[in-house]
Structures are given as structure tokens and as C-alpha cells.
Design a protein around this motif. Structure first.
Motif: not given
Length: 725
Positions: A449, A472, A479, A481, A483, A500, A502
Motif C-alpha cells: 500500500s 494490510e 487503504a 489490501q 496479498a 494482491s 484491494s
């Protein structure tokens, strides 16, 4: 409750408890018999179960039965036709005789949506609900009818009494086809039992037996089945809780439980919520003689909470172990050694921190051959070598085959991933259950991010070797995220980022993200496109975070597709997070079911809400399913179900409650900072900080026994979970 002041129109006097000489002689004989009765019974007869008490909102019945409930008590409260004509659940025009609405407390100034006894018959006879009868198999599903009547005596000959009797007669006849079709039984309770003042009941409903309450019903019915006195109808010993917990049970035990010891119905005991009186009652009961038909607590709390609270007495398939005095911030994961359940517990040791001046992470193993058998604790809490900074998540995988092993990892070993909030991780290995943990490799999971590692808020899980998944969070860049990383070549450095995605964030939580958790589990089967095509393993995941300032638990579901031919990995189907419940400090676990394609997920958190309690089950103003939950300190909540159920709730922007049709919800204990795990798809375990003293905030839901340290709770996820919808 079944308090005589609330449940009976009239009460026998204490004169009826004075014993004639013949009865004293008989009781002395029973006492001699008690001395030689073996107090040790088979494991099955020692198990303690429950009766859901005053569960009068039928919207929570599907979930109630899915939690393994075999006995339920409802409160038919008689109301005249003038009241019934205002009720939305009563067919109009209302019956001139009146109706029975379901509520323990006076419904006169209550809501307009009370369920009725007609609704009960409709629910029990609905073909879509036939699965509930498998819950009690091979026994009968039992519904106790605790009639509430205060304005008149049902046998006084008045027109109101005649209407009341006629309504009960009609219900009795309407229920008979259900009793012939299903393994179902009704039991008379409250104002419906054949006390001496209710002689018009004698033989009136011959196929339905009644409860018997000490100091309320005829003492002669404790020993005799004399049909001329209707004593043969009193077949269920229903013991009230006294100020001195267990007092009445000890009185009954003093006389070897009379005729009820050889009866076919379990003993009922109503209606403790706190853990200490539950223990005191069980301690008295387990001194023997043990009743072969079992022992049931009539409870207002959640069935899972009762199982956890009773677990220390070895009477329920659950755990409630005090495992680390003055421990803090627990982390928990299962270890797979095949022959028994093994848990790895990490804690921040207060004692060792006081000695060294710096935080010290220690670990120990807990093991048991099965849920309900006490957890055996390893003798020492060992310092954990090289933990990552700000460690916050623990997960593990067994090494099952040579394809997933490496030269330094023998088959049968367990890999343990400990990750930190800044993306650092350490991989440990354990070659056998008694061996210490050793560092296998360590490194970092690259952030995606753009957040500074010093301000990052990450949590990771190991879900299929060599794949790890990291969630994350960044309030700095607004953000969230997901991954996936390859850990196989991470020794001494960064793991390899594979893919990854979002997570779409609702606008109202930007900058408010708090504690987070993520879990993922793979279905055992592959999806194959046919000969020559690739095979794909589907892994299903769930993430959760809190917005602590608002006491809200958000959750989202997603999928990870792992192509085993090309080794490509893709995250997809990421849902926008929705509010599932009030609370803080979420923890998520998921596990695949090896016997099916289901993935079970468990979400726990603190600052939950006590939906089912003595006050809320009986509230006339608001039904259980109409409550507006408020975060309550120390209430530990669980939500469990098939991943698809969570996905359905999230995509439809619903929330979780005991009234949900696809996910179970309830309270399991009290404490803070729960850390959830699943040993398999049917066994849940949660480590949390205990409550070190009794506090007002959690009293409505039943106090636990205080413990200044870590508690590990565990329970079985009932097999009926997938039948609710």
C-alpha cells in the motif's frame, strides 16, 4: 422462571411437606439404598445438557435447534379476545375464547407481535423444519408448556376458566397429528400441572406428563405414581435455584431423588446463568446417584456459554481451562499430530517481564484426546526465540507429504508462522509434540500500500504451504489490501509477493481502521476441467476489523484460486466489508471440512452483546430478535458457520444475531482480547484474557469465575449448522 409466585395460580402450603410415619420409614429405606447405589455412571450419562428457557421469539428457533437444543420451554400466557384482536400474529377475527401469546412476563402493555401457540404448531409441522427432529434423535424433541395464569383459577368454573380449558383442549387435539408424525413430546408446566387445586386437570390430557417442583407440588408425587391423585402425571423433576445454590437439589438427593431416579426423563434445574452456581450444582449432583436419563439446566443464556461454563466439571463437550496466571495478549493455533487435539499458546508473561524489565513472549502446548477431556498443559512456559516485533497473529500447517516438505522439514512436523504488525515474520518448526520450537526462517512480507513499515498495521496467516496471506491496513493512505506471498525462498529476506487485491472500504470507516484479523482455508477437493486441463484448489477466506471508536465489527469474504498446474495464485471475489455486530478486537479462523466441500469460519470478538438473558428473554416490550445491540464490556461473542453463510450475510448487508438463518451467533464467555482458532471444521477453541473480578457490565449475561490470566475455551460446532437454511 418457574417461580411459584409467577407460574402457579395457587400454591400448596407447607403443611403438605409434613411427613407421615410410613413415609419417614420409606425414606430411611431409600437412604440405605443410596449408600450402596454406585455414583459412577457411563460417560454418556454424566453429560449435562440444557433446556432453552423462555425462548418465546420463534424467529430464533432455527438457530436454537441448530445449536443442539433438544428441550425448549415456552410460556403460553392466556389473554382474552379483546387483547388477541390487537395482535398481528393472531388470525382475525380473534377467537372469542381468547389466545395464548408467548411471553414470560405480563404481555398486557407489551408489543403487538407476540408469537402464539398456533405459531408453535405451524413451526413444528413445517416440512422445511423437519431437520430439527434429528437433533434429539434417538430421543424425542421436547417442548415444555409453562402456562401463565394469574387472574383466575382454571378450575373455578367461571366462563374465563372454561375458555382457558377449552383453548388447552383445542391445542392438545391440534398437536396430536404432529406427535404421531414426529418424535415430539409436550410437557405441562407452570399453571398447567395437576396440583390438588387443579383437580379438573386429572386425566384431562393423559398423553402429556407434567413437571414436579419441590415445595410447590404434592410431596406424595415425589415417590408415588398414584393415579387417583394424578401423581402418575408428575414425571419430570424440575428443581428451582435457591439463594443457596443447589439447596433444593441436595434435599432431593437426600431422598435419592424419589421415583424420578428411575424415570425416563432427565432432571431439570432452573435457571442459573453465572458460572459459580452452575459449578456448585454440578458438584452436588455428581456426588451421585447419577440419573441415567441425564441432567439439564434450564438456561436463559446461550447453549454454547452453558457448555463452556460447565466444562470444568467434565460434563459437557467443551473446554474452560485456566492456563496461564497473569498472562496477557494470547495467541493460539492448533498443531496437527493426528492422534489428539494439540494447541500452541503464546502469551506475554507478566512475571518474566517484571523480572527482565522487557516484554517476554513465552509458549506452551495444551493437549487433549478429544473435546471435553481436560486440556493437559505442558509443564513449562518456554521463552520464544526471535519473535518479530509487535507480534499479533499465529497460524500453523502440518507437513503432510514430500511435495510440501523441504530437506530440513521431516514429515509430521508442524510449521508455525508468527507475524507482526509491521510485516515481519518468523517461521518456527516443531518436529514432535514434546520438542521445543526452533526458528526455521524469518523475514518480511513486502507492503503493497506504500505505507511506512513503522506505521503499518498488518496481520498474516499461513494457509497452504508455501503460501501466506497478509491483510494490510493503513489509515495513513486509507487503504485495505490483501496479498499472497511465497515463503519458500524467504530465508534471510523478503518473501515473494505473488498477487494482491484491494478491499473496497466504506466511506465512513476511512481513517478509522483498528484491530484486524484474516483467515483462509482450502477446500479439500480440486476443480478439474477434464483431461489435459489444469486443476485448481479454491481457498475461501474471511477478514474482519473493528472501528473501535464506534464499537463496530466489520467483515468481508474473499476467495483465493490456486492453479496447481501453472502455480498461479489469484485473489478474487472480495466483498465490501459490512458491519456484522457491535464489538472490538475481532479474531477470525477458518478450516476446511475433509468430508465435504464446506469451509467453516469462526469470528470472535469482545465488547459483544448478550442477546439471550433472563431479562431479555422475558421482556414484553421487545422481542429477542427486535433488540438493538449495544457494546457491553467483557462480553465475548462468537459467530460461526459455513463460509457461504457469511458470504450471503455480507453480500446482502445483513448483521449477525441469534435470529440469523445461515450463521450462528451468541455469547460464549466473558473476558477480553479473544484469539480464535479451529482445530478442525467442527471444533472451536478461543484463548482470551479472563475477568479478574466481577464487574457490573457483564452481570446480565452470567458472571464467569474470575481469573487473572489466560482462559482457553473450546466447544463443538454442532453438525446441524448447515441445515438451518
Amino acid at each position: 422462571n418457574n417461580n411459584p409466585q409467577n407460574s402457579k395460580s395457587t400454591r400448596p402450603t407447607m403443611q403438605q411437606l409434613r411427613f407421615p410415619v410410613w413415609l419417614i420409614v420409606l425414606l430411611l429405606t431409600i437412604q440405605l439404598h443410596l449408600c450402596v447405589v454406585a455414583s459412577v455412571a457411563s460417560d454418556s450419562s454424566l453429560l449435562v445438557n440444557h433446556q432453552c428457557h423462555s425462548y418465546n421469539d420463534l424467529r430464533e428457533w432455527p438457530q436454537m435447534f441448530s445449536k443442539g437444543t433438544q428441550w425448549v420451554k415456552i410460556d403460553p400466557y392466556y389473554q382474552p379476545a379483546s387483547f388477541c384482536s390487537t395482535q398481528l400474529q393472531v388470525p382475525q377475527p380473534a377467537d372469542s375464547r381468547g389466545c395464548f401469546v408467548l411471553n414470560h412476563n405480563d404481555p398486557t402493555n407489551g408489543r403487538l407481535t407476540f408469537n402464539t401457540t398456533d405459531d408453535v404448531l405451524s413451526f413444528l409441522g413445517d416440512p422445511q423444519n423437519e431437520w430439527i427432529y434429528t437433533v434429539a434423535s434417538p430421543l424425542k424433541l421436547t417442548v415444555a408448556l409453562c402456562f401463565k395464569l394469574f387472574e383466575f383459577s382454571p378450575c373455578d368454573g367461571s366462563s374465563a376458566a372454561q375458555d382457558w380449558l377449552s383453548l388447552v383442549d383445542s391445542f392438545y387435539e391440534a398437536a396430536q397429528p404432529l406427535l404421531e408424525r414426529y418424535p415430539l413430546e409436550f410437557v405441562m408446566d407452570g399453571s398447567g400441572t395437576p396440583s390438588p387445586e387443579h383437580q379438573c386437570f386429572f386425566g384431562r390430557w393423559p398423553r402429556w406428563n407434567s413437571t414436579w417442583i419441590v415445595d410447590q407440588d404434592p410431596w406424595g408425587a415425589f415417590l408415588s405414581n398414584d393415579p387417583t391423585q394424578a401423581y402418575d402425571q408428575f414425571q419430570v423433576m424440575n428443581t428451582p435455584e435457591a439463594v443457596d445454590s443447589g439447596h433444593y437439589l441436595r434435599v432431593e438427593r437426600h431422598y435419592a431423588y424419589g421415583k424420578f431416579l428411575k424415570g425416563s426423563y432427565p432432571f431439570l434445574y432452573w435457571e442459573p446463568s453465572a458460572q459459580l452456581p452452575i459449578h456448585e450444582v454440578l458438584r452436588s449432583y455428581l456426588e451421585g446417584p447419577i440419573h441415567e436419563a441425564g441432567f439439564r439446566f434450564a438456561i436463559n443464556i446461550d447453549p454454547v456459554q452453558l457448555r463452556v461454563y460447565a466444562a470444568q466439571n467434565l460434563t459437557t463437550p467443551a473446554w474452560n481451562a485456566r492456563v496461564a496466571r497473569r498472562g496477557r495478549q494470547p495467541l493460539l493455533t492448533p498443531l496437527d499430530y493426528g492422534h489428539q487435539h494439540v494447541l500452541l499458546l503464546l502469551i506475554a508473561s507478566v512475571e518474566q517481564q517484571e523480572q527482565s524489565g522487557t516484554p517476554v513472549l513465552v509458549y506452551q502446548t495444551l493437549s487433549s484426546p478429544s473435546i471435553g477431556v481436560p486440556l493437559e498443559q505442558s509443564t513449562a512456559q518456554l521463552p520464544l526465540p526471535q519473535p518479530p516485533t509487535k507480534a499479533n497473529a499465529l497460524s500453523s500447517l502440518p507437513v503432510r507429504n514430500t511435495a510440501s516438505s523441504e530437506p530440513s522439514l521431516p514429515l509430521g512436523a508442524n510449521l508455525i508462522l508468527l507475524s507482526g504488525a509491521s510485516g515481519e515474520f518468523t517461521l518456527y518448526s516443531q518436529t514432535e509434540q514434546s520438542a521445543p520450537l526452533s526458528v526455521w526462517r524469518s523475514g518480511t512480507l513486502p507492503l503493497v500500500s506504500g505505507t511506512q513499515r513503522s506505521t503499518a498495521n498488518c496481520t498474516a496467516t499461513l494457509f497452504e504451504w508455501p503460501l501466506a496471506l497478509q491483510l494490510e491496513l493503513s489509515n495513513e493512505s486509507s487503504a485495505l489490501q490483501l496479498a499472497v506471498y511465497n515463503l519458500s525462498n524467504s530465508e534471510g529476506g523478503n518473501a515473494t509477493l505473488i498477487h494482491s487485491a484491494s478491499v473496497p472500504l466504506p466511506a465512513n470507516v476511512v481513517g478509522e481502521l483498528g484491530v484486524a484479523s484474516v483467515a483462509c482455508a482450502c477446500e479439500p477437493a480440486f476443480i478439474s476441467g477434464g483431461e489435459g486441463s489444469s486443476s485448481t484448489r479454491i481457498c475461501r477466506g474471511m477478514l474482519s476489523f473493528d472501528v473501535g471508536r464506534h464499537n463496530q465489527i466489520y467483515a468481508s469474504t474473499f476467495q483465493v484460486h490456486h492453479n496447481l498446474t501453472s502455480e498461479s495464485v489469484r485473489i478474487g471475489g472480495v466483498r465490501e466489508p459490512v458491519v456484522l455486530h457491535v464489538g472490538r478486537n475481532p479474531s477470525v479462523a477458518c478450516a476446511g471440512d475433509r468430508s465435504s466441500s464446506n469451509v467453516t469460519c469462526l469470528l470472535t470478538h469482545d465488547h459483544g452483546y448478550c442477546w439471550n438473558s433472563l431479562l431479555r428473554n422475558k421482556d414484553a416490550k421487545r422481542g429477542v430478535c427486535d433488540q438493538h445491540p449495544l457494546a457491553t464490556e467483557h462480553i465475548l461473542q462468537y459467530h460461526q458457520g459455513d463460509w457461504r453463510g457469511f458470504d450471503q450475510i455480507i453480500t446482502s448487508s445483513q448483521s449477525c444475531s441469534p435470529c440469523s438463518l445461515v450463521v450462528q451467533s451468541g455469547v460464549f464467555d466473558q473476558g477480553t482480547l479473544p484469539m480464535a482458532t479451529l482445530l478442525d471444521a467442527s471444533t472451536a477453541a478461543v484463548a482470551h484474557q479472563g475477568v479478574d473480578n466481577l464487574r457490573v457490565g457483564g452481570s446480565i449475561c452470567g458472571y464467569p469465575i474470575p481469573h487473572d490470566g489466560i482462559v482457553v475455551d473450546g466447544w463443538q460446532i454442532e453438525p446441524y449448522l448447515y441445515q438451518m437454511a
